[in-house]
Design a protein around this motif. Structure first.
Motif, PDB file in Angstrom:
ATOM      1  N   TYR A  95       0.836  -1.209   0.000  1.00  0.00           N
ATOM      2  CA  TYR A  95       0.000   0.000   0.000  1.00  0.00           C
ATOM      3  C   TYR A  95       0.868   1.255   0.000  1.00  0.00           C
ATOM      4  CZ  TYR A  95      -4.077   2.907   0.722  1.00  0.00           C
ATOM      5  OH  TYR A  95      -5.071   3.841   0.539  1.00  0.00           O
ATOM      6  N   ASN A  96       2.007   1.148   0.650  1.00  0.00           N
ATOM      7  CA  ASN A  96       2.931   2.282   0.692  1.00  0.00           C
ATOM      8  C   ASN A  96       3.429   2.662  -0.686  1.00  0.00           C
ATOM      9  OD1 ASN A  96       3.609   3.922   2.724  1.00  0.00           O
ATOM     10  ND2 ASN A  96       5.314   2.708   3.485  1.00  0.00           N
ATOM     11  N   LYS A 129     -14.103  -1.197  13.733  1.00  0.00           N
ATOM     12  CA  LYS A 129     -13.773  -0.171  12.732  1.00  0.00           C
ATOM     13  C   LYS A 129     -14.924   0.802  12.639  1.00  0.00           C
ATOM     14  CE  LYS A 129     -12.256  -1.054   8.809  1.00  0.00           C
ATOM     15  NZ  LYS A 129     -11.402  -1.264   7.684  1.00  0.00           N
ATOM     16  N   ASP A 130     -14.628   1.985  12.089  1.00  0.00           N
ATOM     17  CA  ASP A 130     -15.705   2.937  11.829  1.00  0.00           C
ATOM     18  C   ASP A 130     -16.473   2.483  10.595  1.00  0.00           C
ATOM     19  OD1 ASP A 130     -14.718   4.405  13.821  1.00  0.00           O
ATOM     20  OD2 ASP A 130     -14.304   6.205  12.652  1.00  0.00           O
ATOM     21  N   TYR A 141      -7.905   1.397   2.716  1.00  0.00           N
ATOM     22  CA  TYR A 141      -6.627   0.841   3.167  1.00  0.00           C
ATOM     23  C   TYR A 141      -6.614  -0.682   3.009  1.00  0.00           C
ATOM     24  CZ  TYR A 141      -2.428   0.828   6.016  1.00  0.00           C
ATOM     25  OH  TYR A 141      -1.145   0.692   6.454  1.00  0.00           O
ATOM     26  N   GLN A 174      -5.976  -4.489   3.755  1.00  0.00           N
ATOM     27  CA  GLN A 174      -5.932  -5.233   5.011  1.00  0.00           C
ATOM     28  C   GLN A 174      -6.037  -6.742   4.813  1.00  0.00           C
ATOM     29  OE1 GLN A 174      -7.761  -3.657   8.516  1.00  0.00           O
ATOM     30  NE2 GLN A 174      -8.610  -1.964   7.369  1.00  0.00           N
ATOM     31  N   LEU A 185      -2.753   3.087  11.948  1.00  0.00           N
ATOM     32  CA  LEU A 185      -3.886   2.608  12.739  1.00  0.00           C
ATOM     33  C   LEU A 185      -5.132   3.436  12.434  1.00  0.00           C
ATOM     34  CD1 LEU A 185      -4.516   0.559  15.034  1.00  0.00           C
ATOM     35  CD2 LEU A 185      -4.178   2.433  16.628  1.00  0.00           C
ATOM     36  N   MET A 211      -5.747   5.098   9.750  1.00  0.00           N
ATOM     37  CA  MET A 211      -6.191   4.787   8.384  1.00  0.00           C
ATOM     38  C   MET A 211      -6.959   3.468   8.336  1.00  0.00           C
ATOM     39  SD  MET A 211      -3.136   6.042   5.932  1.00  0.00           S
ATOM     40  CE  MET A 211      -3.953   5.380   4.504  1.00  0.00           C
ATOM     41  N   ALA A 212      -6.435   2.463   9.041  1.00  0.00           N
ATOM     42  CA  ALA A 212      -7.088   1.149   9.029  1.00  0.00           C
ATOM     43  C   ALA A 212      -8.450   1.214   9.704  1.00  0.00           C
ATOM     44  CB  ALA A 212      -6.198   0.125   9.724  1.00  0.00           C
ATOM     45  N   ARG A 213      -8.511   1.878  10.849  1.00  0.00           N
ATOM     46  CA  ARG A 213      -9.771   1.897  11.596  1.00  0.00           C
ATOM     47  C   ARG A 213     -10.818   2.784  10.950  1.00  0.00           C
ATOM     48  NH1 ARG A 213      -7.529  -1.857  13.110  1.00  0.00           N
ATOM     49  NH2 ARG A 213      -6.726  -2.326  15.182  1.00  0.00           N
ATOM     50  N   LYS A 214     -10.381   3.781  10.195  1.00  0.00           N
ATOM     51  CA  LYS A 214     -11.335   4.719   9.610  1.00  0.00           C
ATOM     52  C   LYS A 214     -11.467   4.558   8.094  1.00  0.00           C
ATOM     53  CE  LYS A 214     -11.310   8.181  13.149  1.00  0.00           C
ATOM     54  NZ  LYS A 214     -12.769   8.083  13.262  1.00  0.00           N
ATOM     55  N   ASP A 215     -10.837   3.495   7.563  1.00  0.00           N
ATOM     56  CA  ASP A 215     -10.915   3.241   6.124  1.00  0.00           C
ATOM     57  C   ASP A 215     -10.535   4.450   5.289  1.00  0.00           C
ATOM     58  OD1 ASP A 215     -11.363   0.651   5.533  1.00  0.00           O
ATOM     59  OD2 ASP A 215     -13.511   0.758   5.957  1.00  0.00           O
ATOM     60  N   LEU A 216      -9.419   5.041   5.624  1.00  0.00           N
ATOM     61  CA  LEU A 216      -8.957   6.207   4.869  1.00  0.00           C
ATOM     62  C   LEU A 216      -8.019   5.748   3.757  1.00  0.00           C
ATOM     63  CD1 LEU A 216      -8.288   8.615   7.868  1.00  0.00           C
ATOM     64  CD2 LEU A 216     -10.343   8.430   6.440  1.00  0.00           C
ATOM     65  N   ASN A 217      -7.777   6.643   2.814  1.00  0.00           N
ATOM     66  CA  ASN A 217      -6.953   6.279   1.654  1.00  0.00           C
ATOM     67  C   ASN A 217      -5.502   6.701   1.798  1.00  0.00           C
ATOM     68  OD1 ASN A 217      -9.820   6.982   0.808  1.00  0.00           O
ATOM     69  ND2 ASN A 217      -9.102   5.590  -0.780  1.00  0.00           N
ATOM     70  N   SER A 218      -5.295   7.868   2.378  1.00  0.00           N
ATOM     71  CA  SER A 218      -3.912   8.323   2.503  1.00  0.00           C
ATOM     72  C   SER A 218      -3.805   9.397   3.572  1.00  0.00           C
ATOM     73  CB  SER A 218      -3.388   8.852   1.166  1.00  0.00           C
ATOM     74  OG  SER A 218      -4.302   9.731   0.599  1.00  0.00           O
ATOM     75  N   ILE A 235       1.579   8.298   3.491  1.00  0.00           N
ATOM     76  CA  ILE A 235       1.131   6.974   3.066  1.00  0.00           C
ATOM     77  C   ILE A 235       0.205   7.221   1.878  1.00  0.00           C
ATOM     78  CG2 ILE A 235      -0.106   4.872   3.664  1.00  0.00           C
ATOM     79  CD1 ILE A 235       0.338   5.485   6.590  1.00  0.00           C
ATOM     80  N   SER A 290     -11.575   9.078   0.457  1.00  0.00           N
ATOM     81  CA  SER A 290     -12.197   9.340  -0.847  1.00  0.00           C
ATOM     82  C   SER A 290     -13.708   9.146  -0.807  1.00  0.00           C
ATOM     83  CB  SER A 290     -11.579   8.433  -1.914  1.00  0.00           C
ATOM     84  OG  SER A 290     -11.926   7.090  -1.637  1.00  0.00           O
ATOM     85  N   LYS A 291     -14.180   8.395   0.213  1.00  0.00           N
ATOM     86  CA  LYS A 291     -15.618   8.111   0.241  1.00  0.00           C
ATOM     87  C   LYS A 291     -16.376   9.070   1.143  1.00  0.00           C
ATOM     88  CE  LYS A 291     -14.249   3.854   0.739  1.00  0.00           C
ATOM     89  NZ  LYS A 291     -14.168   2.500   1.233  1.00  0.00           N
ATOM     90  N   ARG A 292     -15.691  10.028   1.695  1.00  0.00           N
ATOM     91  CA  ARG A 292     -16.354  10.928   2.645  1.00  0.00           C
ATOM     92  C   ARG A 292     -16.736  12.247   1.977  1.00  0.00           C
ATOM     93  NH1 ARG A 292     -14.728  10.354   8.375  1.00  0.00           N
ATOM     94  NH2 ARG A 292     -13.920   8.243   8.610  1.00  0.00           N
ATOM     95  N   GLU A 319     -15.971  14.341  15.023  1.00  0.00           N
ATOM     96  CA  GLU A 319     -14.840  13.436  14.812  1.00  0.00           C
ATOM     97  C   GLU A 319     -13.519  14.213  14.922  1.00  0.00           C
ATOM     98  OE1 GLU A 319     -15.107  11.605  10.986  1.00  0.00           O
ATOM     99  OE2 GLU A 319     -13.827   9.917  11.569  1.00  0.00           O
TER     100      GLU A 319
END
Lengths: 364, 379
Positions: free
Chosen positions: A124-125, A236-237, A350, A352, B29, B31-38, B55, B118-120, B127
């Motif tokens: 991903y990086n 997760k959110d 992201y 996973q 973390l 990014m993973a928990r909030k499904d962010l792109n970068s 990232i 990207s989806k927000r 938040e």
């Protein structure tokens, strides 16, 4: 395409007849007797581009096979790659230059290697959200690590293979597991080993919760029999949990999972039944419908522990997926594997690693 | 957002002093928990606006000059906020953004942190408010990483310079010793071969040359000792200082008019035999060298103090004016033009005491004598 043979030449003939000009992804069920060394030699001799992985079982149409090979063809493949040394920290996937068109990355990675999550982080990086990602964890149902990915250079352990294609892919990711207790904090862990939950011995805490819910005793001896129905869910959110599958308990009472659970992760204990899981699979298939214009084939990365949990009902899960994908009356080839970890991004989010999840990939 | 997720985020902060690892730990973390792109961080460093973390990593490295003012404007707002992907945001983004929104967090001197989804349509103010104290804590940890990085660079340079200095001292000492010995030998030959031709004034001149050669030899020894003494100060052991002092005194050539008295019992400490011996030897020899009385008395003793042990070496010599109290501990500073003094002995004393984390100082009265004090902390 599903083939059950031990003849490398027969596999080669099928590929040459059906996948001219394509890069093929070869999924091999672990009980298959074919010599991979011979197969690789035959494919190399004929100039076939390929990557492959060994799985507990493979899927074709609505059936699961303990033996045999599934072949999937991919068009517009720009690059294939091999990354070795996933048991260490020094590996680095190659960074290919990509043009502005839509791409996807398909990868098979040793599902029991130490740094699988790090491999995904590093992928991903490099490519970030420019790509859609799809993949599967390879390996044996015995959960003993074996050389389980291959390409033209051989068969490898602690490694990953992959391809990058310049075409579109649609993704559906669902599992259907529901919370029964939580939240809890994983207060001590080492990669995929949960040592403490809420500052107490991990097995003690897990045992108390599971026994209260399931009304059955869980011991070191029957651990997986019970734990396959009680995975961890990482919160997760705004989307489903990321599931972690506890597959074993060691003499220290530490829980061994497929996939990393980092310290201070907040988790719930989950449970499911056949209906919720099958419905989730159907939803995953539904999610990919209409997202790409000209789908050619689907690949399923479906967790082996779903089969172990669903048992005879598992065929219903496959039928639910195929009935969704072929809802418009077409007969789309549906292939895949029962995997040790499923790899995907949620759409373009992201990247996973999941457990106990079904990932449906629909490809142009 | 669940309070436990905030706990999870806060526990991921500051797990490493390394800037990149520190960022990885929290931002991956989130990014993973909030499904962010970068995500990415702009930092103003050495007058340049740079992306110091992102990232994915692959990005356009520099913000174009014309776009720096956009970063500055966002930074000057001083707050944390959500923004849609405007032309300005795209201009300063390190990669192509496909719709969505960014959350921008002000990291003060550490720059600006952007989180991109990207989806927000937007990041909710709630938040942003929940994440703000987490990001503030993260900012402090980035400052610590920065200080750590600068300290590492300083230490690296210091180590390098120390090594160069030490190598230089070695080379100079050894290379200079050889020609000095040659000159001394040649001088002896000339004196022997031309004994009958050299008059009294000539003999006196030869004597002066010999004295200067001896002084130069002593200087070179001093340089070598000064540059290597800290290397000797490794490997601590239990040292009975009463015993060590007795051995030190017996190794010194004490003139007949000098008496050395140990006034108190000396403690047993953890230290290095070689450097402690050198410490007492240099102070006692210094007292002997600068004795100007027919009967020279040197007294040595110790007492317990709060931070460890305090020692003294007291003499009834010529004394030192207060204005020279600092100067005498500097290398090559000899006050009396004594031809045999290298001006290094007391510098070595200070270096040894410093290496133990102690202090050295003196009290003195011109004509009456000097007392050197030093402390050696217990640990």
């Amino acid at each position: 395409m599903y083939i059950n043979t031990i003849q490398s030449e027969e596999v080669l003939e099928k590929i040459q007849a059906n996948y001219q000009g394509k890069t093929v992804v070869i999924s091999v069920a672990e009980a298959t007797s074919i010599s991979l060394t011979d197969l690789i030699e035959a494919l190399n001799g004929a100039g076939v581009e390929f990557i492959g992985g060994i799985f507990p079982k493979v899927i074709s149409a609505n059936k699961v096979y303990d033996e045999g090979i599934v072949i999937s063809g991919f068009s517009n493949v720009k690059h294939t790659f091999l990354v070795k040394g996933l048991d260490g920290l020094d590996f680095q996937p190659e960074a290919f230059e990509l043009d502005a068109s839509k791409h996807f990355l398909f990868t098979f990675a040793d599902g029991l290697t130490q740094n699988l999550s790090l491999y995904l982080e590093r992928l991903y990086n490099i490519y970030g959200g420019d790509l859609a990602y799809f993949g599967a964890g390879t390996g044996s149902l015995s959960l003993k690590q074996i050389p389980s990915v291959f390409n033209k250079d051989g068969v490898f352990q602690d490694a990953a293979v992959g391809l990058i294609a310049s075409s579109k892919m649609a993704l559906g990711v669902k599992h259907g597991w529901q919370k029964v207790s939580g939240p809890y904090i994983v207060t001590k862990s080492d990669r995929n080993v949960i040592q403490q939950i809420n500052w107490q011995n991990a097995f003690d805490v897990y045992k108390a919760i599971v026994e209260e819910h399931g009304k059955k005793e869980i011991t070191h001896d029957n651990f997986f029999e019970i734990s396959k129905a009680y995975p961890f869910g990482i919160l997760k959110d705004s989307s489903e949990y990321v599931v972690r599958d506890p597959i074993d308990v060691n003499e220290k009472g530490e829980l061994i999972c497929i996939g990393e659970v980092i310290e201070n992760t907040v988790v719930d204990i989950l449970n499911g039944d056949a209906e919720t899981l099958i419905n989730a699979a159907k939803e995953a298939a539904k999610d990919v419908m209409g997202k790409i214009e000209n789908p050619q084939h689907a690949y399923l990365s479906d967790c082996i522990s779903r089969v172990l949990f669903l048992e005879e009902d598992y065929e219903r899960e496959l039928k639910a997926i195929s009935s969704q994908l072929n809802a418009s009356g077409e007969c789309m080839p549906i292939e895949g594997a029962l995997t040790l970890g499923e790899i995907s991004s949620f759409g373009d989010g992201y990247l996973q690693l999941f457990n106990k999840t079904v990932v449906v990939g629909l490809f142009e | 957002m669940d309070v436990l997720q905030l706990y999870e985020f806060s526990m991921a902060i500051g797990r490493s002093f390394d800037y990149k690892e520190n960022c990885n730990s929290l931002l991956r973390l989130i990014m993973a928990r909030k499904d962010l792109n970068s995500c990415w961080i702009y930092t103003q460093r050495e007058g340049e606006c740079k992306i110091t973390y992102s990232i994915p990593e692959k990005h356009q490295l520099e913000v174009m000059n014309s776009d720096k003012c956009i970063v500055k404007e966002l930074h000057d707002r001083g707050d944390n906020f959500s923004s849609p992907i405007t032309d300005d945001i795209q201009k300063i983004a390190p990669f192509q953004l496909n719709g969505g929104a960014v959350a921008v967090f002000n990291l003060k001197d550490e720059g600006l942190l952007f989180l991109y989804g990207s989806k927000r349509d937007a990041f909710l103010q709630m938040e942003i408010n929940q994440l703000s104290p987490i990001i503030e804590k993260f900012r402090v940890s980035l400052e610590a990483s920065d200080v750590f990085r600068k300290r590492e660079i300083l230490l690296h340079n210091l180590e390098k310079q120390n090594k160069e200095l030490s190598d230089y001292a070695h080379v100079v000492s050894h290379d200079l010793k050889s020609p000095i010995r040659n000159i001394e030998t040649l001088l002896t030959w000339v004196r022997q071969d031309y004994e009958n031709l050299i008059d009294e004034k000539g003999i006196e001149t030869f004597s002066l040359i010999s004295d200067n050669l001896e002084r130069m030899d002593s200087l070179i020894d001093g340089i070598l000792k000064y540059s290597t003494i800290d290397k000797e100060n490794t490997g601590n052991q239990t040292v009975d200082l009463s015993d060590l002092l007795a051995k030190t005194i017996s190794s010194i050539k004490v003139p007949a008019h000098v008496s050395i008295e140990v006034e108190t019992e000396l403690p047993t400490i953890q230290g290095n035999l070689f450097t402690l011996h050198q410490l007492f030897q240099n102070l006692i020899e210094n007292s002997i060298k600068y004795s100007d009385k027919p009967f020279c008395q040197i007294r040595v003793g110790a007492r317990k103090v709060e931070e460890g042990n305090e020692f003294y070496v007291k003499d009834n010599g010529m004394g030192i004016e207060a204005k020279y109290f600092d100067k005498i501990f500097q290398v090559f500073q000899s006050l009396d033009g004594n031809q045999k003094s290298s001006g290094i002995g007391l510098s070595v004393v200070k270096k040894i005491v410093d290496s133990y984390g102690g202090k050295v100082w003196l009290e003195s009265e011109k004509g009456l004598g000097t007392t050197f004090f030093f402390t050696l902390p217990v640990n």
